[in-house]
Design an enzyme around this catalytic site. Structure first.
Site, PDB file in Angstrom:
ATOM      1  N   HIS A   1     -49.361  13.617 -33.232  1.00 45.44           N
ATOM      2  CA  HIS A   1     -48.272  14.117 -32.380  1.00 45.44           C
ATOM      3  C   HIS A   1     -47.492  12.959 -31.759  1.00 45.44           C
ATOM      4  O   HIS A   1     -46.282  13.047 -31.582  1.00 45.44           O
ATOM      5  CB  HIS A   1     -48.823  15.025 -31.287  1.00 45.44           C
TER       6      HIS A   1
ATOM      7  N   LYS B   1     -61.230  27.677 -40.924  1.00 46.96           N
ATOM      8  CA  LYS B   1     -60.359  27.969 -39.788  1.00 46.96           C
ATOM      9  C   LYS B   1     -60.736  29.287 -39.120  1.00 46.96           C
ATOM     10  O   LYS B   1     -60.829  29.382 -37.887  1.00 46.96           O
ATOM     11  CB  LYS B   1     -58.903  28.031 -40.263  1.00 46.96           C
TER      12      LYS B   1
ATOM     13  N   HIS C   1     -45.298  16.935 -40.297  1.00 46.16           N
ATOM     14  CA  HIS C   1     -46.501  17.109 -39.486  1.00 46.16           C
ATOM     15  C   HIS C   1     -47.757  16.652 -40.234  1.00 46.16           C
ATOM     16  O   HIS C   1     -48.573  15.893 -39.707  1.00 46.16           O
ATOM     17  CB  HIS C   1     -46.627  18.575 -39.072  1.00 46.16           C
TER      18      HIS C   1
ATOM     19  N   ASN D   1     -58.080  19.839 -34.240  1.00 44.14           N
ATOM     20  CA  ASN D   1     -57.041  18.861 -33.940  1.00 44.14           C
ATOM     21  C   ASN D   1     -57.399  17.450 -34.401  1.00 44.14           C
ATOM     22  O   ASN D   1     -56.784  16.485 -33.943  1.00 44.14           O
ATOM     23  CB  ASN D   1     -56.759  18.857 -32.437  1.00 44.14           C
TER      24      ASN D   1
ATOM     25  N   ARG E   1     -62.811  24.949 -30.713  1.00 41.59           N
ATOM     26  CA  ARG E   1     -61.579  25.036 -31.511  1.00 41.59           C
ATOM     27  C   ARG E   1     -60.824  23.713 -31.548  1.00 41.59           C
ATOM     28  O   ARG E   1     -60.069  23.443 -32.489  1.00 41.59           O
ATOM     29  CB  ARG E   1     -60.665  26.150 -30.978  1.00 41.59           C
TER      30      ARG E   1
ATOM     31  N   HIS F   1     -54.681  14.912 -34.710  1.00 42.85           N
ATOM     32  CA  HIS F   1     -53.446  15.480 -34.163  1.00 42.85           C
ATOM     33  C   HIS F   1     -52.933  14.752 -32.924  1.00 42.85           C
ATOM     34  O   HIS F   1     -51.725  14.723 -32.698  1.00 42.85           O
ATOM     35  CB  HIS F   1     -53.635  16.970 -33.859  1.00 42.85           C
TER      36      HIS F   1
ATOM     37  N   GLU G   1     -59.186  28.113 -27.524  1.00 40.81           N
ATOM     38  CA  GLU G   1     -59.447  26.677 -27.453  1.00 40.81           C
ATOM     39  C   GLU G   1     -60.051  26.257 -26.115  1.00 40.81           C
ATOM     40  O   GLU G   1     -59.572  25.339 -25.455  1.00 40.81           O
ATOM     41  CB  GLU G   1     -58.160  25.881 -27.749  1.00 40.81           C
TER      42      GLU G   1
ATOM     43  N   GLU H   1     -54.014  18.754 -44.369  1.00 38.19           N
ATOM     44  CA  GLU H   1     -54.769  19.727 -43.569  1.00 38.19           C
ATOM     45  C   GLU H   1     -55.957  20.280 -44.351  1.00 38.19           C
ATOM     46  O   GLU H   1     -56.994  20.596 -43.767  1.00 38.19           O
ATOM     47  CB  GLU H   1     -53.857  20.869 -43.095  1.00 38.19           C
TER      48      GLU H   1
ATOM     49  N   LYS I   1     -52.079  30.572 -32.966  1.00 36.85           N
ATOM     50  CA  LYS I   1     -51.353  29.608 -32.132  1.00 36.85           C
ATOM     51  C   LYS I   1     -49.871  29.703 -32.463  1.00 36.85           C
ATOM     52  O   LYS I   1     -49.478  29.499 -33.612  1.00 36.85           O
ATOM     53  CB  LYS I   1     -51.847  28.189 -32.406  1.00 36.85           C
TER      54      LYS I   1
ATOM     55  N   ARG J   1     -42.438  41.529 -24.113  1.00 33.58           N
ATOM     56  CA  ARG J   1     -43.807  41.161 -23.726  1.00 33.58           C
ATOM     57  C   ARG J   1     -44.828  41.423 -24.834  1.00 33.58           C
ATOM     58  O   ARG J   1     -46.013  41.613 -24.562  1.00 33.58           O
ATOM     59  CB  ARG J   1     -44.231  41.865 -22.437  1.00 33.58           C
TER      60      ARG J   1
END
Lengths: 362, 362
Positions: free
Chosen positions: A250, A225, A263, A243, A239, A246, A235, A183, A141, A119
């Site tokens: 994606h 960032k 990517h 993206n 935030r 993205h 997010e 990026e 992330k 955890r």
């Protein structure tokens, strides 16, 4: 060496940027609490840098090295389970520290492993690709992919520190280096017009991997960032501007199979789609779209959608993205160069028209 | 109906305890934000209660029901992945709400799925076993098992609400009911001597599942749990007392294969070992150990370790438990009836001697 700080209260951490950080025990040591370490890397990166990292880790009572196969195709729950098998076999306790040595895949999966093992245990990011250095290693992330969607299974989980050794970029294959530049360009577009203009002016130096230009680009990218993440860790709002490109990207990655398009490549084409859509809406000049396309071409990044994706399939895959909220597709567009905006009023017809007129690869 | 509150700042939530809560839309509705719901249950519980839960959920734009096979053996990453397959296939967005309808396994795995899906969505606990009602549904511990250790992969992730419908206990098989009583007794032992004495005096009523006695036992158990969790959400310290008997118990569960001993059964025997060890250290009277053993016998709970576990194997498995910190085994013992203490000075020889003299099953 430069040090940035990601300000998140008790979860704050430093980002170190400079040459030869990788093997420095004085930098790494204070961020390893306890006496157990798990280094996760892949079979491309480990032969290059694992020896140096061992120097930084130093003598510990328990060090486990987990070497993954290289590639986005292995960013899965199955690979994650394999990491747990190693950690469990060596009986790491809750005070162990995981270190991610590699690119975005290694960082994302190692961070998620750290978030879940018992955890939650500590972890340190040591990104060795440009994409990971300017983007995925900062901000907490973590995730693995699901066959039907990228990064669908994960956690927000912050590292103890990020160590960016700019030397590692000299050995990066050209295609991966270019994907990382995508990026870098993104940060200019979404939050820093002067930086974007600087990138346009210095593209040749960046492509030649000149040390000073690289360090400047990484630092300005990470600063953007860090500021966005500090404002919105999980997010809930702002935030999402990170993206840009993205949701389109994606869809391309999912359709082509993870890893066939890198990517950053998919994001590059996705950003071009987003800029084209922004221009059609009147937010930016058409000339800016052309200049951006030229920049991508200069950087050897793709500027056409895959030949075998129909607009209908493209739209369908976009609908599975995490940015869908209660059935409405949310897109990041530009209000201006250097200023992103989030829109949720894009009709299917608008996106289909965009995709139908957008160039296709051969 | 009684309502308790788990106080965790912005992550606070209510625990409702009473009859016929399961089918009440007025109770459930306010905790479902958005219009998408995923109900996760198992093939034992769903036929009994799914219809009622549907009434509480009401009309939604998207409702997905995921029915798992029943049993601890299925509390795995593989089952978790199957849940994601269902959620992804139906394209649930970040605003969906997961509802766990079942016992501890369903609650733990659903909570973990909620923690990870798109890096975190809302979830509601509807525990239908006594063990889940008094223990696992409150406090935000979510997890799946690893073949080499129980609950090794998980997250701290709090629900939006816990709905405890005491009616569900009337259909619970006797063995599972008894296993739940073990956790009820635990709360008396670790933090509430008057409650422990009340349990000793009312054991027959509890075993007869008298409504008033059950409601009282559940509420006092949850009150203890809520107070401990509020003081230490992520188990940095005091929360560990909730693990009385668990380090011993997890070793039994791991050795016997998950599900062959029920969790509560293993914890019962584990608590007896912990009390015996506490008595040997002089913290409690030997007569208390005898009285506790009699209570367990009255509740049809096991009071002997498995016949086929050697002390060496037992100790080895204890060493893999999460409670190991930097190589030192941490155990929860009693300083007195109603007062737990955490010790990390137990030598292997002390534990081996305890295990060697402790009765074995036939």
């Amino acid at each position: 060496m430069h040090t940035l700080h990601v300000d998140l209260g008790e979860r704050s951490y430093p980002v170190y940027i400079g040459r030869d950080l990788l093997s420095d025990p004085a930098l790494m040591g204070p961020h390893i609490h306890g006496n157990q370490v798990v280094v996760v890397s892949n079979d491309t990166v480990a032969p290059l840098f694992m020896d140096k990292l061992r120097t930084a880790v130093g003598e510990r009572s328990l060090v486990t090295e987990v070497i993954l196969p290289d590639g986005e195709a292995f960013k899965t729950l199955e690979t994650l389970n394999g990491i747990f098998d190693h950690i469990m076999a060596d009986r790491h306790s809750r005070t162990t520290t995981l270190i991610a040595l590699g690119g975005g895949v290694v960082g994302d999966i190692t961070g998620f492993a750290a978030a879940c093992y018992q955890r939650g245990v500590n972890f340190i990011q040591v990104p060795t690709t440009l994409l990971a250095q300017v983007d995925s290693s900062v901000g907490g992330k973590t995730a693995v992919n699901h066959p039907q969607g990228k990064n669908m299974i994960g956690a927000f989980y912050q590292p103890q520190a990020v160590l960016i050794d700019t030397n590692t970029l000299q050995s990066l294959p050209p295609r991966e280096f270019a994907a990382g530049l995508a990026e870098v360009v993104k940060y200019g577009l979404i939050c820093d017009e002067p930086f974007y203009r600087w990138i346009q002016a210095n593209a040749a130096k960046l492509l030649a991997r000149e040390e000073a230009a690289l360090a400047e680009a990484i630092e300005r990218s990470c600063a953007c960032k860090a500021a966005v993440v500090a404002a919105d860790e999980r997010e809930g709002g702002i935030r999402a501007i990170l993206n840009l490109g993205h949701t389109f990207g994606h869809a391309i990655e999912t359709a082509q199979g993870y890893g066939n398009w890198l990517h950053g490549e998919a994001v590059a084409t996705g950003m071009l789609l987003a800029l084209e859509m922004s221009a059609r809406r009147g937010s930016i000049a058409a000339a800016e779209v052309d200049a951006f396309r030229e920049l991508l071409v200069q950087m050897n990044l793709p500027v056409a959608q895959p030949a075998d994706m129909s607009p209908a399939q493209f739209l369908d895959l976009m609908g599975r993205d995490k940015k869908v909220v209660d059935g409405r597709l949310r897109l990041v567009l530009l209000a201006a160069i250097g200023e992103a905006q989030i829109v949720d009023d894009a009709a299917e017809a608008e996106i289909l028209a965009l995709l139908e007129s957008f160039p296709r690869g051969t």
